[in-house]
Design an enzyme around this catalytic site. Structure first.
Site, PDB file in Angstrom:
ATOM      1  N   ASP A   1     -33.074  31.473  36.832  1.00 60.43           N
ATOM      2  CA  ASP A   1     -31.973  31.397  36.073  1.00 60.43           C
ATOM      3  C   ASP A   1     -31.362  32.626  36.104  1.00 60.43           C
ATOM      4  O   ASP A   1     -31.897  33.588  36.122  1.00 60.43           O
ATOM      5  CB  ASP A   1     -32.260  30.899  34.484  1.00 60.43           C
TER       6      ASP A   1
ATOM      7  N   ASN B   1     -27.506  19.588  37.126  1.00 61.12           N
ATOM      8  CA  ASN B   1     -26.612  20.591  37.653  1.00 61.12           C
ATOM      9  C   ASN B   1     -25.398  20.063  38.344  1.00 61.12           C
ATOM     10  O   ASN B   1     -24.462  20.734  38.834  1.00 61.12           O
ATOM     11  CB  ASN B   1     -27.292  21.580  38.772  1.00 61.12           C
TER      12      ASN B   1
END
Ligand code: FPP
Length: 235
Positions: A15, A63
């Site tokens: 991340d 996503n």
């Protein structure tokens, strides 16, 4: 540090690529590109440390909700990166596998995944599991679907449904559950990653953004892991 205990299996939630790029006034795609380089380094560092299995969360089932521009850039990078990974894996005796539902990808990406998996399948060192279009809940849903079919056709009987059997229907079948789960860029959440498999994993969260993650950071995570007393629910 003395007495470094190397985890057999490490999982990482990558991340912070977007923030890394934004901090530099670069497009988010540049952060993902730098993230690919960090991933390559990390694969090699884990191999050198003797880790047996590394699983990374590279693209989640959620996503797809990002802008078309960003999803497009990630798919372009994925196409390129899967070819690059063949080299990295073969140089390091790494076997690559994919976890997640590949059905949502374009046919050429699916071909690329197959190529990567086939080209590295005989390697005997670390296993690298690449989680793309992966979601923990989706993986469990697909496993249940499959088990129900197998019960209906008599391949499995209802009494056979044990934790081991469920594990064997997950995408991660045959892989050890993560001993250590690392998350970069400071967020304190699991984000639908390996929900079944992390039941007893030790967590390590660092504020470092993924593209800046390096061997020093990896060693810090392993040092922290080495100090933990794992009890698996016992005393
Ligand atoms: C999270 O950062 C990262 C991703 C969504 C993708 C990361 C994957 C790689 C770099 C490996 C290669 C994988 C592919 C699919 C090419 P973020 O964008 O959520 O960062 P932010 O939270 O700072 O916005």
């Amino acid at each position: 540090m003395e007495n470094l205990v190397i985890p057999k299996s490490i999982a990482i939630i990558l991340d912070g690529n977007g923030r890394w790029a934004e901090k530099r006034n670069l497009p988010r795609a540049m952060g993902h590109k730098a993230g690919c380089e960090a991933l390559e380094r990390t694969v090699e560092d884990c191999v050198r440390l003797g880790v047996e299995s590394l699983t990374v969360y590279a693209f989640s089932t959620e996503n797809w909700k990002r802008s078309a521009l960003e999803v497009g850039a990630l798919m372009k990078l994925l196409r390129f990166y899967m070819v690059k990974l063949i080299d990295v894996a073969n140089k390091n005796n790494v076997r690559a596998v994919m976890i997640g539902d590949e059905n949502r990808f374009e046919p050429d990406i699916r071909k690329g995944i197959k190529k990567l998996v086939d080209a590295t399948s005989k390697n005997t060192g670390m296993t690298f599991a690449f989680a793309i279009n992966y979601g923990g809940r989706d993986e469990i849903r697909r496993a249940i679907d499959h088990i129900v079919d197998d019960v209906a056709s008599g391949v499995v009987s209802k009494e056979d449904i044990s934790e081991e059997l469920i594990s064997s229907y997950l995408d991660t079948r045959g892989l050890p559950d993560p001993d250590l789960l690392i998350r970069t860029s400071g967020e304190l959440r699991v984000s639908n990653f390996l929900l079944w498999q992390i039941a007893y994993s030790e967590f390590y969260i660092t504020d470092t953004l993924w593209p800046d993650f390096d061997k020093e950071e990896l060693l810090k995570a392993i040092e922290s892991y080495s100090k933990r007393q794992r009890r698996f629910g016992g005393r």
